[in-house]
Design a protein around this motif. Structure first.
Motif, short mmCIF file in Angstrom:
data_model
loop_
_atom_site.label_atom_id
_atom_site.label_comp_id
_atom_site.label_asym_id
_atom_site.label_seq_id
_atom_site.Cartn_x
_atom_site.Cartn_y
_atom_site.Cartn_z
N GLU A 77 0.45 4.24 -0.90
CA GLU A 77 -0.17 5.50 -0.49
C GLU A 77 -0.13 5.69 1.03
O GLU A 77 -0.36 6.80 1.53
N TYR A 104 0.84 -1.19 0.00
CA TYR A 104 0.00 0.00 0.00
C TYR A 104 0.88 1.25 0.00
O TYR A 104 1.05 1.93 1.03
N GLU A 161 -5.63 5.98 -3.95
CA GLU A 161 -5.05 5.78 -5.28
C GLU A 161 -5.89 6.46 -6.36
O GLU A 161 -5.34 7.05 -7.30
N HIS A 173 -7.01 2.44 0.90
CA HIS A 173 -5.88 2.66 0.00
C HIS A 173 -6.36 2.86 -1.43
O HIS A 173 -5.84 3.71 -2.16
N ARG A 174 -7.36 2.09 -1.85
CA ARG A 174 -7.87 2.24 -3.22
C ARG A 174 -8.53 3.61 -3.41
O ARG A 174 -8.45 4.20 -4.50
#
Length: 331
Positions: free
Chosen positions: A147, A145, A211, A207-208
């Motif tokens: 980010e 991850y 992103e 995290h997505r």
């Protein structure tokens, strides 16, 4: 992991109940099968459900405040937190400066060093779920991850600064996950194993969102918030007072934005916040000094004495003179 956050309630004012098995009447989001720790204070009630699972720790905090409330806390170990704010609005401060805030319907992640802080709420209901991640697990997330690397690096180096990542809105995956978390598996070991999976899915979802840039826009920074706090604290008792227009000149922000920001920060309009601060200061001077009432009025920003009397009476339900008399008799 034991709970890395110690909450310091005023023991002289609270009633504390531990391992309560009957759901408190102000608990709307129970985790089935986990007891509550309940604190009753004249200004607020809190219930906490918590569980440790394979090096991680999760707690659900529900709070019902009847007055503006500030509670002192300590983070005893550097930790990465996942915060899911279910309802309400909470401000976190360190050394008197705002470091983060959250409103209902959002989640975010943060790194906190070993530190003292306060969290502040306005009257109403506030509910949050906080997951403290195991140090080794968090560090292992560095490559998976990217980010989150700011948090991981701070944890690895045990930095003294708090790091807060942007808020994102709770989407269906988190809402559904939240419902699963609240259902206790009959096997305690399997329940803890499930929680590891849920924490991983929460982190992956967040995290997505980072992103894809799917975060809440126009989040104001702690720097802006602290500029507002500082200006208001310095000027609220001046005769010219504080207004949205003056604050706009000082900060360079639009009046529209400042209306929004000050309501977030103070839980009320700027006008009401300044009035409340002035009245609190006036009451303190009436209780602790023998100063004449016209002097006190000037000291809290009122050059028009009849207006001061009017505002004070409307706020406290009595004149300043009667307030002082009653407080002296009680004291």
């Amino acid at each position: 992991m034991l709970n890395p956050v110690i909450v310091n309630h005023d023991d002289s004012l609270i009633l504390r109940k531990s391992n309560v098995t009957e759901q408190p009447d102000f608990s709307d989001y129970p985790i089935r099968g986990i007891p509550w720790d309940v604190v009753i204070h004249p200004d607020y009630r809190t219930s906490t459900q918590q569980i440790a699972f394979f090096g991680n720790h999760m707690q659900l905090i529900e709070m019902e405040a009847v007055n503006d409330t500030s509670i002192q806390c300590n983070v005893v170990n550097p930790t990465v937190f996942v915060v899911v704010m279910i309802e309400g609005f909470v401000k976190f401060q360190r050394d008197g400066a705002l470091v983060s805030y959250a409103m209902g319907g959002v989640m975010y992640m943060t790194y906190n060093p070993r530190t003292d802080f306060t969290f502040n709420v306005s009257p109403g209901k506030h509910t949050m779920m906080v997951v403290s991640l195991d140090r080794d697990w968090a560090i292992s997330a560095k490559h998976a991850y990217p980010e989150l690397n700011t948090l991981v690096d701070n944890l690895w180096e045990q930095q003294e600064d708090i790091a807060v990542l942007p808020m994102c809105r709770l989407d269906d995956p988190v809402t559904n996950l939240w419902e699963y978390i609240r259902i206790l598996h009959p096997n305690p070991f399997l329940h803890r194993a499930d929680l590891v999976g849920y924490a991983s899915r929460l982190t992956d979802f967040y995290h997505r969102q980072l992103e894809s840039g799917n975060v809440i826009r126009n989040q104001f920074s702690p720097k802006i918030a602290n500029t507002i706090f500082s200006y208001v604290d310095t000027n609220y008792i001046s005769e010219n007072g504080v207004s949205i227009s003056k604050l706009a000149e000082h900060t360079g922000l639009t009046k529209f934005k400042l209306e929004e920001y000050t309501r977030f920060l103070f839980g009320k309009s700027l006008h009401k916040y300044v009035r409340d601060r002035r009245m609190a200061k006036a009451a303190q001077l009436l209780r602790s000094t023998d100063q004449y009432i016209p002097e006190i009025a000037l000291k809290v920003g009122y050059s028009n004495l009849p207006h001061f009397y009017e505002v004070f009476h409307r706020y406290f339900g009595m004149s300043p003179l009667l307030y002082r008399k009653i407080e002296n008799e009680i004291g």
